[in-house]
Motif scaffolding. Sequence first.
Motif, PDB file in Angstrom:
ATOM      1  N   SER A   9      83.828  92.577 -42.738  1.00  0.00           N
ATOM      2  CA  SER A   9      83.759  93.444 -42.201  1.00  0.00           C
ATOM      3  C   SER A   9      85.496  94.682 -42.131  1.00  0.00           C
ATOM      4  O   SER A   9      86.120  93.353 -42.442  1.00  0.00           O
ATOM      5  CB  SER A   9      83.436  92.948 -40.787  1.00  0.00           C
ATOM      6  OG  SER A   9      84.816  92.254 -40.190  1.00  0.00           O
TER       7      SER A   9
ATOM      8  N   THR B 127      86.450  97.526 -45.603  1.00  0.00           N
ATOM      9  CA  THR B 127      85.446  96.509 -46.518  1.00  0.00           C
ATOM     10  C   THR B 127      85.627  97.631 -47.890  1.00  0.00           C
ATOM     11  O   THR B 127      86.219  97.806 -48.709  1.00  0.00           O
ATOM     12  CB  THR B 127      84.379  96.818 -46.505  1.00  0.00           C
ATOM     13  OG1 THR B 127      83.441  97.751 -45.612  1.00  0.00           O
ATOM     14  CG2 THR B 127      84.821  95.604 -44.937  1.00  0.00           C
TER      15      THR B 127
ATOM     16  N   LEU C  85      83.004  94.090 -56.622  1.00  0.00           N
ATOM     17  CA  LEU C  85      82.018  94.691 -55.320  1.00  0.00           C
ATOM     18  C   LEU C  85      81.148  96.548 -56.521  1.00  0.00           C
ATOM     19  O   LEU C  85      80.042  96.827 -56.110  1.00  0.00           O
ATOM     20  CB  LEU C  85      82.254  94.986 -54.807  1.00  0.00           C
ATOM     21  CG  LEU C  85      83.177  94.153 -53.790  1.00  0.00           C
ATOM     22  CD1 LEU C  85      83.324  94.001 -51.924  1.00  0.00           C
ATOM     23  CD2 LEU C  85      81.575  92.537 -54.004  1.00  0.00           C
TER      24      LEU C  85
ATOM     25  N   THR D 217      76.155  94.732 -51.450  1.00  0.00           N
ATOM     26  CA  THR D 217      76.893  96.220 -51.157  1.00  0.00           C
ATOM     27  C   THR D 217      76.490  96.672 -50.039  1.00  0.00           C
ATOM     28  O   THR D 217      77.806  97.276 -49.278  1.00  0.00           O
ATOM     29  CB  THR D 217      77.069  96.855 -52.453  1.00  0.00           C
ATOM     30  OG1 THR D 217      75.771  97.631 -52.632  1.00  0.00           O
ATOM     31  CG2 THR D 217      77.662  96.647 -53.887  1.00  0.00           C
TER      32      THR D 217
ATOM     33  N   ASN E 100      78.001  94.239 -47.618  1.00  0.00           N
ATOM     34  CA  ASN E 100      79.002  93.787 -47.277  1.00  0.00           C
ATOM     35  C   ASN E 100      79.740  92.703 -48.100  1.00  0.00           C
ATOM     36  O   ASN E 100      80.231  92.080 -47.483  1.00  0.00           O
ATOM     37  CB  ASN E 100      80.544  94.512 -46.763  1.00  0.00           C
ATOM     38  CG  ASN E 100      80.350  96.285 -46.577  1.00  0.00           C
ATOM     39  OD1 ASN E 100      80.541  96.707 -47.830  1.00  0.00           O
ATOM     40  ND2 ASN E 100      80.329  96.509 -45.483  1.00  0.00           N
TER      41      ASN E 100
END
Length: 125
Positions: free
Chosen positions: A25, A28, A53, A74, A77
């Motif tokens: 968080s 990001t 990512l 994704t 997150n």
Amino acid sequence: QVRLVESGGGLVQAGGSLRLSCAASGHTFSIYAMGWFRQVPGKEREFAADIALSRGNTIYADSMKGRFTISRDTVKNTVYLQIDSLEPEDTAVYYCAARTDSYRATGRTTSYVYWGQGTQVTVST
């Protein structure tokens, strides 16, 4: 700043499986890749796996190939570490980490800027 929160650790019997989660968080958008490390008392933190990512490219420590699977969501997150066929030697605190660029060497603790608080995994015989 980025905050990482691990979950999913616990006590499991040898031969079982576990899936660890790491939720990111904050800023990001600055994260290029996330990784998992583990550490036992008296030893250095050991690299397990890393995932980019955006592309999903994965890298594993040689000793972790086969039983460890890293993946990511994704949208949430969140990065996961699936560990199968757990062994007592897998007992450790597992840490999630994030790096913000692609040029630092994957697998080195110094390459990762943000760290979670860790989650304990204990494998019983």
